[in-house]
Design a protein around this motif. Structure first.
Motif, PDB file in Angstrom:
ATOM      1  N   TYR A 199       0.855  -1.191   0.000  1.00  0.00           N
ATOM      2  CA  TYR A 199       0.000   0.000   0.000  1.00  0.00           C
ATOM      3  C   TYR A 199       0.892   1.242   0.000  1.00  0.00           C
ATOM      4  O   TYR A 199       1.726   1.407   0.901  1.00  0.00           O
ATOM      5  CB  TYR A 199      -0.870   0.018   1.249  1.00  0.00           C
ATOM      6  N   GLY A 344      -6.945  -4.007   2.643  1.00  0.00           N
ATOM      7  CA  GLY A 344      -6.933  -2.811   3.496  1.00  0.00           C
ATOM      8  C   GLY A 344      -7.255  -1.534   2.718  1.00  0.00           C
ATOM      9  O   GLY A 344      -6.942  -1.412   1.540  1.00  0.00           O
ATOM     10  N   TYR A 346      -6.843   2.070   3.846  1.00  0.00           N
ATOM     11  CA  TYR A 346      -6.004   3.258   3.987  1.00  0.00           C
ATOM     12  C   TYR A 346      -6.658   4.467   3.324  1.00  0.00           C
ATOM     13  O   TYR A 346      -6.050   5.175   2.521  1.00  0.00           O
ATOM     14  CB  TYR A 346      -4.593   3.020   3.425  1.00  0.00           C
ATOM     15  N   TRP A 387      -0.119   7.032   9.771  1.00  0.00           N
ATOM     16  CA  TRP A 387      -0.224   6.967   8.311  1.00  0.00           C
ATOM     17  C   TRP A 387      -1.174   8.033   7.769  1.00  0.00           C
ATOM     18  O   TRP A 387      -0.973   8.531   6.672  1.00  0.00           O
ATOM     19  CB  TRP A 387      -0.604   5.563   7.839  1.00  0.00           C
ATOM     20  N   ALA A 557       3.067  -4.479  11.529  1.00  0.00           N
ATOM     21  CA  ALA A 557       2.963  -3.654  10.317  1.00  0.00           C
ATOM     22  C   ALA A 557       4.229  -2.830  10.109  1.00  0.00           C
ATOM     23  O   ALA A 557       4.886  -2.446  11.084  1.00  0.00           O
ATOM     24  CB  ALA A 557       1.747  -2.726  10.412  1.00  0.00           C
TER      25      ALA A 557
END
Ligand code: 9MR
Length: 574
Positions: A199, A344, A346, A387, A557
């Motif tokens: 990602y 995911g 994000y 993030w 992660a």
């Protein structure tokens, strides 16, 4: 069973590495067990200089002894604090033992009447050295597109997974029929977490943080040997490792300059090893957030790698500028998860901070003040890096790398903003009954990385303002992550006496090796309960379970390990 085998392993390691006195002490500890709660310590140990705290269950005793494990003699004794309670861990009462004054290297344990002795721990300047290597080696062991060979990985060797030589396009990435039929390459990169997705948004902050660790603590990395395939070259290994991901990142840019949001399968991968996951992987979405992250990260990388790879450095900067231009023309292309995609998300619809971060990095690398004018106009709030909150990354880059590009008043203004944030954390640390700068709002998915990102900001402020108080507050957060917390776990696999054995990490789950890959920070406690695991507490600081099922508290992660790498570097740097 895994627990039992590991305990045996631990005992035999202890027997091999310690003298028999240490083992005897361990056994005698068992017989003194009178409270079902235990003394919580930083399980990796404490540095000679700096704060040393342990959390003691609430017993009637008012003093504690520090005992030398070799001689079994009391080397320090002092009064415990009064009884305390930390609202975030429920009704448990406790006392603190403060032995910061004691500065002699060695192996010790704490004894308090009414509770089992603490585990053994060290005091010394090298307590974090091996963690510094393992936390970074995690990235190598999670590389996509390369055989993980035994000579580098030992028992964690595995066949190559996801070469990503034949990647498709989801209609959200490039709508034209032209693209749909096409295949492309997006080699290399790291797996994001417990899954095998790659990602851009999360890769950006992770790579940035590793590069910042190198920029701020070069002495640590100029001598570190990770034993990875590139270790023989003259480039520091942390840069080699970062390059593995940067080389993937650059392949995520489309011809028009925009950057694809992610490269994943439509669904989550099965519970299988990387090489077993053979489903089609797709470029999914093209987003403003990914393009700005890409612009910021590649712009920074361009200046960091310039002395080693001048050609690549130019290529990265060009790509960064192109992505920035695309983002200016497409300011609100938010990533929306398509109905047929389950990996995911994000997702982020607030991009002022991403714009500011990219502008700051482009300013520093190009020295074009126009970017700084844009940066100032955006006028962002500085908060704990994450993030989706990247504003403070720009602050640290500017303070460390742009002093000579800014006027004195511009620099002081930024310095003040950083101080403001660090002072807030310092105040949280000082007023916390647990001596840790963690607030209720910090207990979110990945709370341990919140702790370490706060520590990172404190350490940066400590450097910029030459203030050791900030460093102590940062160390309080490390203590917390390494075991002095209400769960009693050191949250880093393989580092400590009670560590996660069942992280939500597909490779560790499926590789047939009992111990998970070492050096991985698990997400940590919070009471979000997003999975269906059985938590024994839903107090924010206790709602954690070391179970594979717990992807919300026990996953690992790349963006969580990166501040671990950074923060540990600060305490390894000499
Ligand atoms: O770290 C992410 C966290 O902030 C979000 O709340 C959560 C749910 O959307 O997702 C986390 O990121 C996961 C990503 O979506 C897919 N790979 C695993 C990541 C860590 O759990």
């Amino acid at each position: 069973m895994k627990h039992f085998i590991l305990s045996l392993l631990l005992l035999s390691v202890l027997a091999l590495t310690s003298c028999s006195v240490l083992v005897k002490n361990n056994l005698s500890k068992l017989s003194q067990l009178t409270s079902n709660q235990s003394i919580a310590i930083n399980q990796l140990g404490y540095l000679n200089q700096g704060d040393k705290f342990a959390t003691i269950p609430n017993v009637t005793a008012s003093r504690f002894d520090l005992i030398d494990a070799k001689t079994n003699k009391v080397v320090y004794t002092a009064q415990l604090s009064g009884v305390k309670i930390w609202a975030l861990s429920g009704n448990d009462t406790f006392k603190l033992a403060n032995f910061s004054e004691f500065v002699t290297s060695g192996h010790y344990f704490l004894r308090v009447n009414g509770v089992a002795d603490s585990p053994l721990f060290s005091i010394g300047d090298n307590v974090y050295d091996s963690l510094s290597t393992a936390a970074l080696k995690y990235y190598y062991l999670n590389r996509s597109g390369i055989d993980i060979e035994e000579k580098y990985a030992g028992i964690y060797a595995r066949p190559m997974g996801h070469k990503d030589n034949n990647v498709g396009y989801h209609s959200s990435a490039e709508a034209s029929d032209n693209y749909k039929a096409q295949r492309t390459k997006a080699n290399k990169g790291w797996y994001d977490a417990g899954d095998y997705g790659k990602y851009v948004v999360n890769s950006g902050i992770s790579t940035y943080t590793l590069l910042a660790a190198f920029e701020h603590y070069p002495d640590v990395y100029k001598k570190q040997n990770l034993n990875i395939p590139e270790s023989e070259d003259s480039v520091p290994d942390i840069l080699n490792e970062a390059l593995w991901n940067l080389e993937w990142l650059i392949s995520m840019q489309s011809d028009d300059g925009g950057v694809y949001h992610k490269l994943t399968t439509r669904d989550w991968p099965g519970y299988e090893m990387p090489h077993e996951d053979q489903r089609l992987r797709l470029m999914i979405g093209k987003s403003t957030a990914a393009s700005l992250n890409f612009a910021a990260t590649l712009s920074m990388a361009s200046r960091v790698i310039a002395p080693y790879y001048p050609k690549k450095s130019e290529q990265y900067l060009k790509a960064a500028i192109k992505a920035w231009q695309w983002a200016l023309e497409n300011q609100t292309q938010y990533y929306e998860q398509p109905g047929d995609v389950k990996s995911g998300e994000y997702g982020d619809k607030y991009l002022k901070d991403e714009f500011a971060w990219a502008a700051a990095e482009l300013f520093i690398t190009t020295k074009d003040k126009g970017f700084y004018t844009i940066y100032k106009e955006i006028n962002i709030n500085y908060v704990t890096p994450a993030w989706r909150n990247v504003a403070t990354l720009s602050l640290s880059s500017l303070l460390f790398e742009a002093k000579e590009l800014l006027t004195e008043s511009e620099y002081s203004e930024l310095k003040l903003k950083q101080k403001h944030l660090a002072d807030m954390y310092l105040e949280q640390h000082k007023s916390s009954p647990y001596n840790v700068a963690m607030e209720k709002s910090d207990f979110v998915w990945g709370s341990n990385s919140v702790a370490l990102n706060k520590a990172m900001v404190l350490l940066q402020a400590a450097q910029v303002n030459k203030n050791n108080e900030y460093k102590n507050a940062a160390h309080g957060l490390i203590d917390y992550v390494l075991g002095r917390n209400p769960t009693g776990y050191s949250f880093v696999t393989g580092f400590g006496t009670k560590t996660p054995l069942y992280p939500h990490h597909r490779i560790s789950h499926r590789d047939g090796v009992v111990a998970p890959i070492p050096g991985m920070l698990v997400g940590g406690p919070h009471s979000g309960l997003q999975d269906n695991c059985n938590y024994s507490s839903n107090e924010p600081a206790k709602s954690y379970i070391d179970d594979w099922c717990s992807f919300s508290t026990n996953e690992v992660a790349i963006n969580w390990n990166a501040p671990l790498v950074y923060v540990i570097a600060a305490f390894v740097s000499r």
